[in-house]
Design a protein around this motif. Structure first.
Motif, PDB file in Angstrom:
ATOM      1  N   ILE A  27       0.838  -1.200   0.000  1.00 32.12           N
ATOM      2  CA  ILE A  27       0.000   0.000   0.000  1.00 32.12           C
ATOM      3  C   ILE A  27       0.874   1.251   0.000  1.00 32.12           C
ATOM      4  O   ILE A  27       0.590   2.230  -0.706  1.00 32.12           O
ATOM      5  CB  ILE A  27      -0.937  -0.009   1.218  1.00 32.12           C
ATOM      6  CG1 ILE A  27      -1.964  -1.155   1.078  1.00 32.12           C
ATOM      7  CG2 ILE A  27      -1.664   1.323   1.359  1.00 32.12           C
ATOM      8  CD1 ILE A  27      -2.857  -1.326   2.275  1.00 32.12           C
ATOM      9  N   ALA A  28       1.956   1.230   0.784  1.00 35.43           N
ATOM     10  CA  ALA A  28       2.864   2.380   0.817  1.00 35.43           C
ATOM     11  C   ALA A  28       3.492   2.618  -0.553  1.00 35.43           C
ATOM     12  O   ALA A  28       3.638   3.767  -0.989  1.00 35.43           O
ATOM     13  CB  ALA A  28       3.943   2.150   1.871  1.00 35.43           C
ATOM     14  N   GLN A  33       3.685   5.792  -5.613  1.00 35.42           N
ATOM     15  CA  GLN A  33       3.502   5.919  -7.060  1.00 35.42           C
ATOM     16  C   GLN A  33       2.507   7.029  -7.391  1.00 35.42           C
ATOM     17  O   GLN A  33       2.680   7.745  -8.390  1.00 35.42           O
ATOM     18  CB  GLN A  33       3.035   4.587  -7.653  1.00 35.42           C
ATOM     19  CG  GLN A  33       4.093   3.507  -7.713  1.00 35.42           C
ATOM     20  CD  GLN A  33       5.207   3.832  -8.684  1.00 35.42           C
ATOM     21  OE1 GLN A  33       5.072   4.703  -9.540  1.00 35.42           O
ATOM     22  NE2 GLN A  33       6.330   3.135  -8.563  1.00 35.42           N
ATOM     23  N   LEU A  34       1.489   7.208  -6.571  1.00 37.60           N
ATOM     24  CA  LEU A  34       0.546   8.310  -6.795  1.00 37.60           C
ATOM     25  C   LEU A  34       1.244   9.654  -6.614  1.00 37.60           C
ATOM     26  O   LEU A  34       0.977  10.606  -7.360  1.00 37.60           O
ATOM     27  CB  LEU A  34      -0.632   8.190  -5.826  1.00 37.60           C
ATOM     28  CG  LEU A  34      -1.599   7.025  -6.083  1.00 37.60           C
ATOM     29  CD1 LEU A  34      -2.698   7.017  -5.024  1.00 37.60           C
ATOM     30  CD2 LEU A  34      -2.216   7.109  -7.476  1.00 37.60           C
ATOM     31  N   GLN A  35       2.150   9.738  -5.642  1.00 42.11           N
ATOM     32  CA  GLN A  35       2.922  10.968  -5.472  1.00 42.11           C
ATOM     33  C   GLN A  35       3.837  11.212  -6.667  1.00 42.11           C
ATOM     34  O   GLN A  35       3.978  12.346  -7.140  1.00 42.11           O
ATOM     35  CB  GLN A  35       3.738  10.883  -4.179  1.00 42.11           C
ATOM     36  CG  GLN A  35       2.885  10.839  -2.916  1.00 42.11           C
ATOM     37  CD  GLN A  35       3.711  10.586  -1.668  1.00 42.11           C
ATOM     38  OE1 GLN A  35       4.861  10.179  -1.739  1.00 42.11           O
ATOM     39  NE2 GLN A  35       3.108  10.822  -0.512  1.00 42.11           N
ATOM     40  N   GLU A  39       4.225  14.403  -9.416  1.00 43.79           N
ATOM     41  CA  GLU A  39       5.513  15.013  -9.739  1.00 43.79           C
ATOM     42  C   GLU A  39       5.802  14.938 -11.231  1.00 43.79           C
ATOM     43  O   GLU A  39       6.308  15.896 -11.827  1.00 43.79           O
ATOM     44  CB  GLU A  39       6.622  14.314  -8.947  1.00 43.79           C
ATOM     45  CG  GLU A  39       6.519  14.502  -7.442  1.00 43.79           C
ATOM     46  CD  GLU A  39       7.498  13.621  -6.695  1.00 43.79           C
ATOM     47  OE1 GLU A  39       8.235  12.857  -7.353  1.00 43.79           O
ATOM     48  OE2 GLU A  39       7.538  13.699  -5.449  1.00 43.79           O
ATOM     49  N   LYS A  40       5.493  13.788 -11.852  1.00 41.18           N
ATOM     50  CA  LYS A  40       5.757  13.631 -13.278  1.00 41.18           C
ATOM     51  C   LYS A  40       4.852  14.550 -14.107  1.00 41.18           C
ATOM     52  O   LYS A  40       5.295  15.102 -15.125  1.00 41.18           O
ATOM     53  CB  LYS A  40       5.538  12.170 -13.681  1.00 41.18           C
ATOM     54  CG  LYS A  40       5.946  11.840 -15.112  1.00 41.18           C
ATOM     55  CD  LYS A  40       7.408  12.102 -15.377  1.00 41.18           C
ATOM     56  CE  LYS A  40       8.291  11.099 -14.660  1.00 41.18           C
ATOM     57  NZ  LYS A  40       8.165   9.717 -15.127  1.00 41.18           N
ATOM     58  N   GLU A  41       3.603  14.744 -13.676  1.00 41.24           N
ATOM     59  CA  GLU A  41       2.704  15.650 -14.394  1.00 41.24           C
ATOM     60  C   GLU A  41       3.239  17.082 -14.357  1.00 41.24           C
ATOM     61  O   GLU A  41       3.182  17.808 -15.357  1.00 41.24           O
ATOM     62  CB  GLU A  41       1.303  15.574 -13.788  1.00 41.24           C
ATOM     63  CG  GLU A  41       0.579  14.270 -14.091  1.00 41.24           C
ATOM     64  CD  GLU A  41      -0.736  14.155 -13.341  1.00 41.24           C
ATOM     65  OE1 GLU A  41      -0.937  14.955 -12.388  1.00 41.24           O
ATOM     66  OE2 GLU A  41      -1.541  13.272 -13.687  1.00 41.24           O
ATOM     67  N   PRO A 182       7.362   9.355 -20.307  1.00 43.48           N
ATOM     68  CA  PRO A 182       6.463   8.328 -19.773  1.00 43.48           C
ATOM     69  C   PRO A 182       5.904   8.724 -18.405  1.00 43.48           C
ATOM     70  O   PRO A 182       6.598   9.315 -17.579  1.00 43.48           O
ATOM     71  CB  PRO A 182       7.365   7.085 -19.661  1.00 43.48           C
ATOM     72  CG  PRO A 182       8.755   7.638 -19.556  1.00 43.48           C
ATOM     73  CD  PRO A 182       8.763   8.898 -20.377  1.00 43.48           C
ATOM     74  N   ASN A 183       4.635   8.408 -18.188  1.00 47.74           N
ATOM     75  CA  ASN A 183       3.986   8.662 -16.897  1.00 47.74           C
ATOM     76  C   ASN A 183       3.041   7.494 -16.605  1.00 47.74           C
ATOM     77  O   ASN A 183       1.827   7.608 -16.749  1.00 47.74           O
ATOM     78  CB  ASN A 183       3.234   9.989 -16.924  1.00 47.74           C
ATOM     79  CG  ASN A 183       2.706  10.379 -15.553  1.00 47.74           C
ATOM     80  OD1 ASN A 183       3.045   9.751 -14.547  1.00 47.74           O
ATOM     81  ND2 ASN A 183       1.869  11.396 -15.492  1.00 47.74           N
ATOM     82  N   ASN A 184       3.626   6.376 -16.201  1.00 48.83           N
ATOM     83  CA  ASN A 184       2.846   5.164 -15.934  1.00 48.83           C
ATOM     84  C   ASN A 184       2.605   4.944 -14.445  1.00 48.83           C
ATOM     85  O   ASN A 184       2.248   3.837 -14.029  1.00 48.83           O
ATOM     86  CB  ASN A 184       3.582   3.938 -16.496  1.00 48.83           C
ATOM     87  CG  ASN A 184       3.830   4.049 -17.990  1.00 48.83           C
ATOM     88  OD1 ASN A 184       2.989   4.569 -18.717  1.00 48.83           O
ATOM     89  ND2 ASN A 184       4.974   3.576 -18.446  1.00 48.83           N
ATOM     90  N   HIS A 185       2.785   5.988 -13.652  1.00 48.29           N
ATOM     91  CA  HIS A 185       2.731   5.801 -12.204  1.00 48.29           C
ATOM     92  C   HIS A 185       1.332   5.437 -11.705  1.00 48.29           C
ATOM     93  O   HIS A 185       1.199   4.733 -10.698  1.00 48.29           O
ATOM     94  CB  HIS A 185       3.228   7.063 -11.506  1.00 48.29           C
ATOM     95  CG  HIS A 185       4.659   7.376 -11.840  1.00 48.29           C
ATOM     96  ND1 HIS A 185       5.708   6.620 -11.375  1.00 48.29           N
ATOM     97  CD2 HIS A 185       5.209   8.343 -12.614  1.00 48.29           C
ATOM     98  CE1 HIS A 185       6.842   7.119 -11.820  1.00 48.29           C
ATOM     99  NE2 HIS A 185       6.572   8.160 -12.581  1.00 48.29           N
TER     100      HIS A 185
END
Length: 213
Positions: A27-28, A33-35, A39-41, A182-185
């Motif tokens: 879960i962490a 990955q959501l964070q 950042e990638k956006e 790439p932004n597959n997070h």
């Protein structure tokens, strides 16, 4: 009257704690990955703004190249081609070919600069000895992997200049876009959350089957 010992199987404590710890880690990782997605956006938005800036910047002398300089216009003087590094790619019309990347010496010291001078139909390197090249700063073809970064063995990545005008006999190479980053997070986050749910469900089913009388 003697007491009858309770021989019913009990919920395993240690394995349960281990499984819960593993689920918490998954879960962490999903939250991380959501964070990273946010950042990638923000980084992609910065690259898009850089592409819209017409004013050139001085080419960075040493890596790493600041994100604020990627996808900006620049120019550099190639004093001498140290080596050629042909790689697969395409020209600006989408036609596939071999990108001719020159590793150039720009002074007495430093790692030099990588210049994509154009796309060819084969691996024959052009008869180009150097000169002034104007183009767009993009990430170099060799970037450190995630494992290298986590292990602390990553070296600063070199950027590359994609020439606006190709050298004689070559076609202009396609210039990478900010949209190519790439932004597959989000997908990675979903995978970690799915792994956590699946691990917990499988463990509960296995323990319930074991506890059946």
């Amino acid at each position: 009257m003697t007491e009858v010992a309770d021989t019913r199987p009990r919920w395993p404590l240690v394995p349960t704690l281990l499984v819960l710890a593993a689920v918490a880690i998954m879960i962490a990782l999903g939250v991380w990955q959501l964070q990273r997605k946010s950042e990638k956006e923000a980084l992609i938005a910065l690259y898009a703004r850089n592409m819209a800036m017409p004013s050139p910047v001085a080419y960075p002398k040493l890596p790493p190249v600041p994100n604020a300089m990627l996808y900006r216009k620049s120019s550099v003087v190639c004093l001498e081609v140290v080596r050629w590094d042909p790689r697969g790619g395409s020209d600006r019309r989408g036609r596939t070919g071999i990108r001719m990347i020159a590793d150039c010496r720009t002074g007495a010291e430093g790692p030099g600069v990588l210049i994509d001078v154009g796309t060819a139909d084969d691996f024959k390197t052009p008869e180009w000895k150097g000169g002034v090249v104007a183009g767009t700063i993009v990430p170099g073809p060799e970037q450190p992997t995630l494992i290298q970064r986590l292990a602390g063995k990553a070296v600063a990545a070199r950027a590359m200049l994609v020439a606006d005008a190709p050298v004689a006999g070559l076609r202009p190479s396609a210039v990478p876009s900010a949209a190519d980053t790439p932004n597959n997070h989000l997908a990675y986050a979903g995978q970690w959350f799915l792994f956590a749910v699946a691990a917990l469900a499988i463990y509960i089913l296995a323990v319930r089957r074991r506890l059946r009388p």
